[in-house]
Enzyme design. Structure first.
Site, short mmCIF file in Angstrom:
data_model
loop_
_atom_site.label_atom_id
_atom_site.label_comp_id
_atom_site.label_asym_id
_atom_site.label_seq_id
_atom_site.Cartn_x
_atom_site.Cartn_y
_atom_site.Cartn_z
CE1 TYR A 197 -27.88 3.39 1.61
CE2 TYR A 197 -29.84 2.71 0.39
CZ TYR A 197 -29.05 3.71 0.94
OH TYR A 197 -29.39 5.02 0.78
NE ARG B 36 -22.99 3.90 -0.57
CZ ARG B 36 -23.61 4.70 0.30
NH1 ARG B 36 -24.93 4.80 0.31
NH2 ARG B 36 -22.91 5.40 1.17
CG HIS C 121 -25.81 11.79 7.21
ND1 HIS C 121 -25.30 12.38 6.08
CD2 HIS C 121 -26.53 12.75 7.84
CE1 HIS C 121 -25.69 13.65 6.02
NE2 HIS C 121 -26.43 13.90 7.09
CB SER D 139 -21.02 18.72 -1.77
OG SER D 139 -22.08 18.07 -1.09
P1 OAD Z 1 -20.69 14.72 -1.51
O1 OAD Z 1 -20.51 13.56 -2.38
O2 OAD Z 1 -21.92 15.56 -1.71
O3 OAD Z 1 -19.45 15.71 -1.64
C1 OAD Z 1 -18.15 15.23 -1.69
C2 OAD Z 1 -17.23 16.43 -1.79
O4 OAD Z 1 -15.89 15.97 -1.67
C3 OAD Z 1 -17.33 17.21 -3.10
O5 OAD Z 1 -17.41 18.59 -2.79
C4 OAD Z 1 -16.00 16.90 -3.83
O6 OAD Z 1 -15.51 18.03 -4.52
C5 OAD Z 1 -15.10 16.61 -2.67
N1 OAD Z 1 -13.99 15.67 -2.95
C6 OAD Z 1 -13.91 14.63 -3.81
N2 OAD Z 1 -12.75 13.97 -3.67
C7 OAD Z 1 -12.07 14.62 -2.68
C8 OAD Z 1 -10.82 14.42 -2.05
N3 OAD Z 1 -10.02 13.40 -2.39
N4 OAD Z 1 -10.44 15.26 -1.06
C9 OAD Z 1 -11.24 16.29 -0.69
N5 OAD Z 1 -12.44 16.54 -1.25
C10 OAD Z 1 -12.85 15.71 -2.22
O7 OAD Z 1 -20.57 14.18 -0.01
P2 OAD Z 1 -21.22 14.75 1.33
O8 OAD Z 1 -21.00 16.20 1.46
O9 OAD Z 1 -20.72 13.86 2.39
O10 OAD Z 1 -26.31 11.31 2.72
O11 OAD Z 1 -22.76 14.47 1.10
C11 OAD Z 1 -23.66 14.72 2.14
C12 OAD Z 1 -24.70 13.64 2.19
O12 OAD Z 1 -25.36 13.57 0.94
C13 OAD Z 1 -24.14 12.24 2.39
O13 OAD Z 1 -23.91 11.95 3.74
C14 OAD Z 1 -25.21 11.38 1.81
C15 OAD Z 1 -25.57 12.19 0.58
O14 OAD Z 1 -26.86 12.03 0.12
C16 OAD Z 1 -26.71 10.10 3.16
O15 OAD Z 1 -26.23 9.05 2.76
C17 OAD Z 1 -27.77 10.17 4.18
#
Ligand code: OAD
Length: 285
Positions: A90, A93, A150, A226
């Site tokens: 962390y 990051r 989050h 995602s």
């Molecule tokens: P993810 O990393 O799961 O998903 C990222 C998404 O963004 C994926 O579907 C990619 O296809 C898409 N992607 C990548 N580059 C992109 C771009 N330039 N423009 C548009 N889309 C793009 O991220 P989250 O959905 O945020 O939790 O994940 C949810 C949670 O899971 C996070 O908040 C984190 C993680 O564990 C905690 O840290 C508590």
């Protein structure tokens, strides 16, 4: 052909946003790690897509959860088992996101906020990102609201008393990794980042605000997520059940793709500025 279809969907989305905004309708946007990908912040899943719209357009990062075990790095059990490794991760990051800048997607969301609120609607940005890049871009400064679902990696708290540390004080506590995990100087208890880990509940005020905004908005946009981590992912369903027009902006297909009215396939740093440009161009009559 495919490009034309994509351009048509973008125009269609701008038109529906413009119409909702002109009626004073509310707009809610759920963002995920993909929105920060073009700032050089690795996503958790999928592949980070750079500003050119190709995964090779920017330094490419492997998705974090393909390299690291989320239960090791993002759960209280993992932290208790290996506080030094978790703290180090962390701290890395935190330092990475401090040394990067908001990208065109973050800035476009600020523009859209200003357009919505100046027409009398509410703009709510629901973010799963803990990096604060939306705030640094200026989100929330045009009468809209930013809801952090989050948490925030820039604040750490002690496990016992919940004392919070940030800024220079936190810099000092995180400066020497030989002293990891850092401890609260007042009571000696270990510090953890103020982010929500797997198995933990979201801050209740944040989730209530998110649920309310999602179930009452005219337009709901899910960008760069995602859509697999609940309860945040359920906000897309809530918006759709409420009858909001729903839009997904993502580089890839997600479980939300089949739920939403319109999918804009591409990098948020390209699609969001284009949407903002077209909304402004389609001025109210
Ligand atoms: P993810 O990393 O799961 O998903 C990222 C998404 O963004 C994926 O579907 C990619 O296809 C898409 N992607 C990548 N580059 C992109 C771009 N330039 N423009 C548009 N889309 C793009 O991220 P989250 O959905 O945020 O939790 O994940 C949810 C949670 O899971 C996070 O908040 C984190 C993680 O564990 C905690 O840290 C508590």
């Amino acid at each position: 052909m495919a490009e034309n279809a994509e351009a048509d969907r973008c125009r269609q989305t701008a038109a529906l946003l413009r119409a909702a905004i002109d009626r004073g309708g509310d707009v809610a946007v759920l963002t995920g790690a993909g929105v920060s990908a073009e700032s050089g912040v690795p996503t958790f899943r999928g592949v980070a897509i750079g500003a050119s719209g190709h995964s090779t357009g920017r330094p490419r990062h492997e998705a974090l959860w393909s390299e690291y075990d989320p239960m090791h790095l993002a759960s209280i059990e993992g932290f208790r088992a290996d506080p030094v490794a978790v703290t180090r991760w962390y701290a890395w990051r935190r330092s990475l996101v401090r040394n990067t800048d908001p990208n065109a997607g973050h800035h476009a969301l600020v523009e859209i906020e200003a357009i919505v609120t100046s027409a009398g609607g509410r703009f709510t940005l629901l973010t799963q990102n803990v990096d604060r890049l939306h705030h640094r871009a200026g989100s929330g400064s045009h009468g809209g609201r930013v809801v952090e679902l989050h948490g925030n990696i820039h604040i750490w708290r002690s496990l016992s008393a919940g004392n919070e540390f940030a800024g220079a004080e936190l810099d000092e506590l995180l400066a020497d990794d030989k002293g990891f995990p850092p401890r609260d100087p007042t009571d000696g208890s270990v510090l953890r980042p103020c982010v929500v880990w797997f198995g933990e509940t979201l801050p209740s005020d944040a989730f209530e605000a998110a649920a309310e905004a999602s179930s009452s908005c005219a337009v709901f946009i899910a960008a760069g997520t995602s859509a697999v981590v609940y309860p945040a992912a359920g906000l897309v369903t809530a918006a759709s059940q409420n009858g909001s027009a729903t839009v997904e902006i993502n580089a890839d297909v997600t479980p939300a793709s089949g739920l939403v009215d319109i999918t804009l396939r591409g990098a948020s740093g390209i699609v969001l500025p284009e949407l903002a440009r077209q909304i402004k161009q389609q001025r109210p009559r």
